[in-house]
Design an enzyme around this catalytic site. Structure first.
Site, mmCIF file in Angstrom:
data_model
loop_
_atom_site.group_PDB
_atom_site.id
_atom_site.type_symbol
_atom_site.label_atom_id
_atom_site.label_comp_id
_atom_site.label_asym_id
_atom_site.label_seq_id
_atom_site.Cartn_x
_atom_site.Cartn_y
_atom_site.Cartn_z
ATOM 1 N N HIS A 93 14.254 4.729 -1.373
ATOM 2 C CA HIS A 93 14.755 6.042 -1.766
ATOM 3 C C HIS A 93 13.796 7.098 -1.221
ATOM 4 C CE1 HIS A 93 18.016 5.011 -4.501
ATOM 5 N NE2 HIS A 93 17.279 4.009 -4.905
ATOM 6 N N THR A 108 3.474 -5.201 4.258
ATOM 7 C CA THR A 108 3.708 -3.790 4.573
ATOM 8 C C THR A 108 3.460 -3.483 6.040
ATOM 9 O OG1 THR A 108 1.435 -3.210 3.997
ATOM 10 C CG2 THR A 108 3.085 -3.075 2.224
ATOM 11 N N LYS A 109 2.878 -4.457 6.786
ATOM 12 C CA LYS A 109 2.560 -4.258 8.207
ATOM 13 C C LYS A 109 2.967 -5.496 8.994
ATOM 14 C CE LYS A 109 -1.299 -1.208 7.275
ATOM 15 N NZ LYS A 109 -2.718 -0.987 7.296
#
Length: 189
Positions: free
Chosen positions: A117, A168-169
């Protein structure tokens, strides 16, 4: 009398397996026609929830255990050959793209989410539009139980994602990553 009961129980067990196999085959055929494309040997367990199937393409030899979800709404999911999903896997593209290569294993309770979001102060959080990204999982990857893969991540060929990791990477090919956020902890030998 005891021998008759054993034979009876064995017969019931065989009938249940046959009924289950037929039921699963029919269920798979029904789901297959809701997809944009689907290869041979599509064996979803009951239930596999599919939303936005017109945006989902699946290769050959798809296997899933129960209670998994494919959300292609306003996004794209492309799955290669020989994908195996364990239980309660959620793959959601909602405004993003998810590409999964060949020979991938995904453990239980894994979440792949290609969109978030928005966070603008001008709207309430529940009114924010989706911000889509891309998740790419290359061939020969194993994602362990309870891992989370976030948008704009590429899992390199042969990667192993440890249980509970939050990725996240991007990961390098043939590396083992774990932790929150996930970091390289080893290499495949």
């Amino acid at each position: 009398m005891h021998l008759i009961n054993r034979s009876w129980q064995r017969g019931i067990s065989i009938m249940r397996r046959i009924y289950g196999a037929i039921r699963r085959r029919v269920y798979g055929l029904m789901l297959k026609y809701s997809l944009a494309a689907c290869g041979k040997s599509f064996f979803p367990a009951i239930p596999l929830t599919i939303l936005g199937g017109e945006n989902i393409k699946i290769g050959d030899n798809f296997r899933s255990m129960g209670h998994s979800y494919l959300y292609g709404n306003d996004g794209e999911i492309i799955i290669g050959h020989n994908l195996s999903l364990n239980t309660n896997v959620q793959i959601g593209s909602s405004g993003g793209k998810i590409h999964i290569g060949d020979n991938v294993l995904i453990g239980p309770n894994v979440v792949l989410r290609a969109a978030d979001h928005g966070l603008a102060l001008t709207n309430l959080i529940n009114k924010q539009p989706y911000v889509g990204g891309v998740i790419t999982i290359e061939d020969d990857v194993w994602i362990g139980a309870n891992a989370v893969i976030l948008k704009n991540v590429r899992l390199g060929k042969g990667s192993v994602i440890a249980a509970g990791a939050v990725v996240t990477k991007d990961t390098e090919p043939y590396t083992i990553v774990g932790g929150v956020p996930a970091k390289k902890i080893s290499e495949r030998a």
